[in-house]
Design a protein around this motif. Structure first.
Motif, PDB file in Angstrom:
ATOM      1  N   ALA A  85       5.574   0.791  -8.543  1.00  0.00           N
ATOM      2  CA  ALA A  85       5.290   1.517  -7.578  1.00  0.00           C
ATOM      3  C   ALA A  85       6.331   2.114  -6.765  1.00  0.00           C
ATOM      4  O   ALA A  85       7.404   1.757  -6.626  1.00  0.00           O
ATOM      5  N   THR A  86       6.079   3.602  -6.394  1.00  0.00           N
ATOM      6  CA  THR A  86       6.795   4.274  -5.603  1.00  0.00           C
ATOM      7  C   THR A  86       6.489   4.546  -4.080  1.00  0.00           C
ATOM      8  O   THR A  86       5.128   4.559  -4.058  1.00  0.00           O
ATOM      9  N   LEU A  87       7.168   4.423  -3.118  1.00  0.00           N
ATOM     10  CA  LEU A  87       6.619   4.441  -2.105  1.00  0.00           C
ATOM     11  C   LEU A  87       7.314   5.563  -1.164  1.00  0.00           C
ATOM     12  O   LEU A  87       8.504   5.714  -1.463  1.00  0.00           O
ATOM     13  N   SER A  88       6.730   6.353  -0.087  1.00  0.00           N
ATOM     14  CA  SER A  88       7.432   7.291   0.529  1.00  0.00           C
ATOM     15  C   SER A  88       7.344   6.662   2.164  1.00  0.00           C
ATOM     16  O   SER A  88       6.338   6.166   2.488  1.00  0.00           O
ATOM     17  N   VAL A 100      -2.557   4.654  -5.397  1.00  0.00           N
ATOM     18  CA  VAL A 100      -1.888   5.658  -4.769  1.00  0.00           C
ATOM     19  C   VAL A 100      -2.647   5.886  -3.373  1.00  0.00           C
ATOM     20  O   VAL A 100      -3.861   5.759  -3.535  1.00  0.00           O
ATOM     21  N   GLY A 101      -1.937   6.248  -2.343  1.00  0.00           N
ATOM     22  CA  GLY A 101      -2.656   6.361  -1.205  1.00  0.00           C
ATOM     23  C   GLY A 101      -2.761   5.297  -0.005  1.00  0.00           C
ATOM     24  O   GLY A 101      -2.983   5.318   1.101  1.00  0.00           O
ATOM     25  N   ASP A 102      -2.550   4.137  -0.623  1.00  0.00           N
ATOM     26  CA  ASP A 102      -2.470   2.821   0.178  1.00  0.00           C
ATOM     27  C   ASP A 102      -1.164   2.903   1.201  1.00  0.00           C
ATOM     28  O   ASP A 102      -0.167   3.483   1.049  1.00  0.00           O
ATOM     29  N   THR A 103      -1.514   2.344   2.398  1.00  0.00           N
ATOM     30  CA  THR A 103      -0.370   2.512   3.349  1.00  0.00           C
ATOM     31  C   THR A 103       0.074   1.090   3.717  1.00  0.00           C
ATOM     32  O   THR A 103      -0.408   0.221   3.663  1.00  0.00           O
ATOM     33  N   LEU A 110      11.095   3.952  17.452  1.00  0.00           N
ATOM     34  CA  LEU A 110      11.017   4.355  16.214  1.00  0.00           C
ATOM     35  C   LEU A 110       9.730   3.772  15.487  1.00  0.00           C
ATOM     36  O   LEU A 110       9.831   2.514  15.398  1.00  0.00           O
ATOM     37  N   THR A 111       8.678   4.597  15.000  1.00  0.00           N
ATOM     38  CA  THR A 111       7.648   3.965  14.456  1.00  0.00           C
ATOM     39  C   THR A 111       7.736   4.349  12.663  1.00  0.00           C
ATOM     40  O   THR A 111       7.973   5.410  12.562  1.00  0.00           O
ATOM     41  N   GLY A 112       7.570   3.254  11.963  1.00  0.00           N
ATOM     42  CA  GLY A 112       7.776   3.143  10.667  1.00  0.00           C
ATOM     43  C   GLY A 112       6.458   3.349   9.994  1.00  0.00           C
ATOM     44  O   GLY A 112       5.452   2.728  10.515  1.00  0.00           O
ATOM     45  N   ALA A 113       6.454   4.330   8.896  1.00  0.00           N
ATOM     46  CA  ALA A 113       5.278   4.393   8.252  1.00  0.00           C
ATOM     47  C   ALA A 113       5.445   4.207   6.779  1.00  0.00           C
ATOM     48  O   ALA A 113       6.454   4.889   6.511  1.00  0.00           O
ATOM     49  N   GLY A 114       4.536   4.103   5.888  1.00  0.00           N
ATOM     50  CA  GLY A 114       4.938   4.167   4.623  1.00  0.00           C
ATOM     51  C   GLY A 114       3.484   4.334   3.638  1.00  0.00           C
ATOM     52  O   GLY A 114       2.430   3.787   4.031  1.00  0.00           O
ATOM     53  N   GLN A 115       3.596   4.931   2.645  1.00  0.00           N
ATOM     54  CA  GLN A 115       2.409   5.077   1.671  1.00  0.00           C
ATOM     55  C   GLN A 115       2.832   4.979   0.148  1.00  0.00           C
ATOM     56  O   GLN A 115       3.955   5.529  -0.145  1.00  0.00           O
ATOM     57  N   GLU A 172       9.890  -4.962   2.504  1.00  0.00           N
ATOM     58  CA  GLU A 172       9.758  -6.223   2.004  1.00  0.00           C
ATOM     59  C   GLU A 172       8.633  -7.148   2.614  1.00  0.00           C
ATOM     60  O   GLU A 172       8.186  -7.911   1.846  1.00  0.00           O
ATOM     61  N   GLU A 173       8.327  -6.914   3.807  1.00  0.00           N
ATOM     62  CA  GLU A 173       7.252  -7.286   4.533  1.00  0.00           C
ATOM     63  C   GLU A 173       5.969  -7.181   3.673  1.00  0.00           C
ATOM     64  O   GLU A 173       5.040  -7.995   3.778  1.00  0.00           O
ATOM     65  N   TRP A 174       5.755  -6.080   3.319  1.00  0.00           N
ATOM     66  CA  TRP A 174       4.500  -5.341   2.759  1.00  0.00           C
ATOM     67  C   TRP A 174       4.415  -6.236   1.180  1.00  0.00           C
ATOM     68  O   TRP A 174       3.352  -6.712   0.988  1.00  0.00           O
ATOM     69  N   LEU A 175       5.548  -6.288   0.875  1.00  0.00           N
ATOM     70  CA  LEU A 175       5.639  -7.117  -0.682  1.00  0.00           C
ATOM     71  C   LEU A 175       5.534  -8.516  -0.343  1.00  0.00           C
ATOM     72  O   LEU A 175       4.689  -8.936  -1.605  1.00  0.00           O
TER      73      LEU A 175
END
Length: 136
Positions: free
Chosen positions: A109-112, A8-11, A95-100, A69-72
Motif C-alpha cells: 500500500a501507499t500512504l500519503s 484506499v481511504g483508510d486513515t 504539529l499534528t500528523g495525519a495519514g491516509q 510504524e505504529e499503524w503497521l
C-alpha cells in the motif's frame, strides 16, 4: 492465516508532536548536525532572523515514519519513505500528523502523510510504501 486489511481511504490515527529545546539539542547531536538554528536562540534570532529555534526537517520526517510504524505494528514493514518540508516549524509549534491510504496493490500500500501546525498550515508532506505480511 489472517492478513491486515486496508483499503484506499483508510486513515491513520492522528498524532501530535511538540519538540522541546532538549529534544532539539539531542536530536541534532545524534545526527551530527551542527547548525545553530536548532539550539542557539540568540544566533537564530540575531543572525538568521527566525523568531524561535527551528524544528529539524529530518525530525519531522522521523515523526511521520513513527506514525507509519505504529499503524503497521507487526502486520508489515515500511519499504520506502520520502518527505518534503514545505515551511519552517518552530519550537512551541504543535504539529499534528495525519495519514491516509492512497493506493493498495496486492500485499502493498501507499500512504500519503502530512504534518500541520496549530494554524493548520502544512509543514511537511510525505509518501510511504508498506508491505504487509500474513500472520498465522
Amino acid at each position: 492465516m489472517s492478513t491486515f486489511q486496508v483499503a484506499v481511504g483508510d486513515t491513520l490515527e492522528t498524532r501530535s508532536f511538540a519538540a522541546d529545546s532538549v529534544q532539539l539539542f539531542l536530536y541534532n547531536a545524534a545526527i551530527w548536525n551542527p547548525h545553530r538554528i536548532h539550539y542557539d536562540l540568540p544566533y537564530t534570532r540575531e543572525t538568521e532572523g527566525h523568531p524561535q529555534l527551528l524544528i529539524d526537517g529530518p525530525l519531522q520526517g522521523d515523526w511521520l515514519t513513527q506514525m507509519v510504524e505504529e499503524w503497521l505494528g507487526t502486520h508489515g514493514v515500511l519499504t520506502a519513505f520520502a518527505y518534503s518540508n514545505r515551511m519552517a516549524a518552530y519550537l512551541g509549534d504543535v504539529l499534528t500528523g495525519a495519514g491516509q491510504v492512497t493506493e493498495c496493490e496486492g500485499q502493498s500500500a501507499t500512504l500519503s502523510l502530512t504534518l500541520n501546525n496549530q494554524n493548520n498550515q502544512t509543514t511537511t508532506v510525505a509518501t510511504a510504501r508498506v508491505r504487509f505480511q500474513a500472520r498465522p
